[in-house]
Design an enzyme around this catalytic site. Structure first.
Site, PDB file in Angstrom:
ATOM      1  N   ASP A 125      61.944  36.167 103.660  1.00  0.00           N
ATOM      2  CA  ASP A 125      60.583  35.810 104.095  1.00  0.00           C
ATOM      3  C   ASP A 125      60.178  36.587 105.345  1.00  0.00           C
ATOM      4  O   ASP A 125      61.013  36.897 106.189  1.00  0.00           O
ATOM      5  CB  ASP A 125      60.525  34.293 104.360  1.00  0.00           C
ATOM      6  CG  ASP A 125      59.101  33.763 104.286  1.00  0.00           C
ATOM      7  OD1 ASP A 125      58.207  34.489 103.812  1.00  0.00           O
ATOM      8  OD2 ASP A 125      58.889  32.603 104.704  1.00  0.00           O
ATOM      9  N   ASN A 182      54.211  32.387  93.831  1.00  0.00           N
ATOM     10  CA  ASN A 182      53.687  33.662  94.347  1.00  0.00           C
ATOM     11  C   ASN A 182      52.633  34.284  93.427  1.00  0.00           C
ATOM     12  O   ASN A 182      51.933  35.219  93.831  1.00  0.00           O
ATOM     13  CB  ASN A 182      54.829  34.656  94.607  1.00  0.00           C
ATOM     14  CG  ASN A 182      55.659  34.324  95.831  1.00  0.00           C
ATOM     15  OD1 ASN A 182      56.847  34.613  95.892  1.00  0.00           O
ATOM     16  ND2 ASN A 182      55.054  33.707  96.847  1.00  0.00           N
TER      17      ASN A 182
HETATM   18  C1  IPE Z   1      59.214  32.012  99.333  1.00  0.00           C
HETATM   19  O1  IPE Z   1      58.423  32.569 100.319  1.00  0.00           O
HETATM   20  C2  IPE Z   1      59.318  32.941  98.173  1.00  0.00           C
HETATM   21  C3  IPE Z   1      60.030  34.185  98.421  1.00  0.00           C
HETATM   22  C4  IPE Z   1      60.634  34.552  99.532  1.00  0.00           C
HETATM   23  C5  IPE Z   1      60.084  35.076  97.322  1.00  0.00           C
HETATM   24  P1  IPE Z   1      56.880  32.244 100.449  1.00  0.00           P
HETATM   25  O2  IPE Z   1      56.406  32.963 101.669  1.00  0.00           O
HETATM   26  O3  IPE Z   1      56.169  32.529  99.189  1.00  0.00           O
HETATM   27  O4  IPE Z   1      56.883  30.671 100.659  1.00  0.00           O
HETATM   28  P2  IPE Z   1      55.876  29.709 101.428  1.00  0.00           P
HETATM   29  O5  IPE Z   1      54.523  29.925 100.844  1.00  0.00           O
HETATM   30  O6  IPE Z   1      55.930  30.080 102.876  1.00  0.00           O
HETATM   31  O7  IPE Z   1      56.429  28.346 101.173  1.00  0.00           O
HETATM   32  C1  IPE Z   2      58.296  37.330 101.482  1.00  0.00           C
HETATM   33  O1  IPE Z   2      57.443  37.725 102.494  1.00  0.00           O
HETATM   34  C2  IPE Z   2      58.123  38.157 100.246  1.00  0.00           C
HETATM   35  C3  IPE Z   2      57.566  37.450  99.098  1.00  0.00           C
HETATM   36  C4  IPE Z   2      57.267  36.192  99.061  1.00  0.00           C
HETATM   37  C5  IPE Z   2      57.332  38.240  97.905  1.00  0.00           C
HETATM   38  P1  IPE Z   2      55.977  37.127 102.591  1.00  0.00           P
HETATM   39  O2  IPE Z   2      55.057  38.009 101.808  1.00  0.00           O
HETATM   40  O3  IPE Z   2      55.952  35.701 102.223  1.00  0.00           O
HETATM   41  O4  IPE Z   2      55.698  37.304 104.139  1.00  0.00           O
HETATM   42  P2  IPE Z   2      54.940  36.282 105.107  1.00  0.00           P
HETATM   43  O5  IPE Z   2      55.581  34.941 104.949  1.00  0.00           O
HETATM   44  O6  IPE Z   2      53.502  36.267 104.664  1.00  0.00           O
HETATM   45  O7  IPE Z   2      55.123  36.871 106.453  1.00  0.00           O
HETATM   46 MG    MG Z   3      56.242  34.008 103.293  1.00  0.00          MG
END
Ligand code: IPE
Ligand code: IPE
Ligand code: MG
Length: 259
Positions: free
Chosen positions: A32, A80
């Site tokens: 994340d 996602n």
């Molecule tokens: C969880 O991260 C999914 C992945 C790392 C692939 P998200 O960024 O999508 O989760 P939330 O929205 O903060 O819960």
């Molecule tokens: C995790 O990074 C990657 C995926 C969920 C695909 P994020 O895209 O959620 O990054 P933040 O949480 O917005 O910083």
């Molecule tokens: Mg995220």
């Protein structure tokens, strides 16, 4: 009770020598912080995803070198799909490029690669093909099992397992935790010992819900694209400091139980 817990309890009772504080058998990472990494540089979110590739390879190498047998990486959740189409499209292309580029290295390292999820019809067929090829190429490797959770949702896996169990005609009295777990995808996957979620967020976000039931959690503040092998090793070190009880009690060194 897991084999490891049983052996720790036995060790604590003095029946076998205490085992070394080992590396976790199964480490799962919620990768994340890519979007925030990009935002801090005034770049589009996609730049953060691109930068994540280096971390992915670094962590895979570090885990393998440390003797971790099972590494799971959360790359794309069932939630996602709510992201903008352009970001989703970018991620699909990126994962395909990473799979094609790193397949020889993963195979050379003896890593068995699996993708957990992958049921949504929106997944481009070319990506699905390359992933199937990678799984076939590396299927017999035994150095480490890398599970990429992609289009993964913990709840969906549980619902699908329930459906599969019902279809198999098992009478309700015969449903146990073991028989249920046998209907999950990749049922040979051991329970997760350690979950690492980068970026400081402290949520489970629907990740491997069944398998994380008794995992230890660490929340390093680094954003995923900044996370490197030494950070990973520090998480393993933190894990070694934890006392895992699995709901039981471990006798202390005097043989007395803790209150
Ligand atoms: C969880 O991260 C999914 C992945 C790392 C692939 P998200 O960024 O999508 O989760 P939330 O929205 O903060 O819960
Ligand atoms: C995790 O990074 C990657 C995926 C969920 C695909 P994020 O895209 O959620 O990054 P933040 O949480 O917005 O910083
Ligand atoms: Mg995220």
């Amino acid at each position: 009770m897991t084999e490891r817990h049983a052996s720790r309890l036995a060790a604590a009772k003095g029946t076998v020598p205490p085992e070394p504080r080992e590396v976790p058998r199964h480490v799962a990472c919620v990768m994340d912080g890519n979007g925030r990494w990009a935002a801090r540089r005034s770049l589009p979110r996609t730049s953060g995803h691109r930068a994540a590739e280096t971390t992915v390879i670094d962590v895979i190498e570090a885990a393998r070198a440390a003797g971790v047998g099972w590494l799971s990486l959360f790359a794309f959740s069932t939630e996602n799909w709510r992201r903008p189409d352009t970001e989703i499209e970018f991620l699909m292309h990126l994962v395909r490029r990473v799979v094609r580029k790193h397949a020889p290295l993963l195979h050379a390292r003896g890593i068995r690669c699996r993708f957990l999820g992958m049921t949504d019809p929106r997944i481009p067929p070319g990506l699905a093909r390359d992933i199937a090829d990678l799984m076939t190429l590396t299927g017999k490797n035994r150095q480490m099992t890398l599970t990429v959770a992609f289009d993964h949702g913990g709840r969906r896996d549980i619902v699908e397992a329930a459906r599969s169990l019902i279809r198999s005609g098992v009478p309700s009295e015969a449903v146990t935790e073991e028989s249920f777990a046998a209907h999950l995808p990749f049922p040979d996957t051991p329970d997760v010992d350690l979950v690492i979620r980068t970026s400081g967020e402290q949520r489970i976000s629907n990740f491997m819900l069944w398998q994380v039931a008794y995992a230890e959690w660490v929340f390093p503040p680094a954003l995923w694209p900044d996370f490197r092998a030494p950070d990973f090793l520090e998480c393993l070190h933190t894990y070694r400091q934890r006392e895992r009880r699995f709901g039981g009690v471990l006798p202390n060194q005097n043989g007395e139980t803790r209150s």
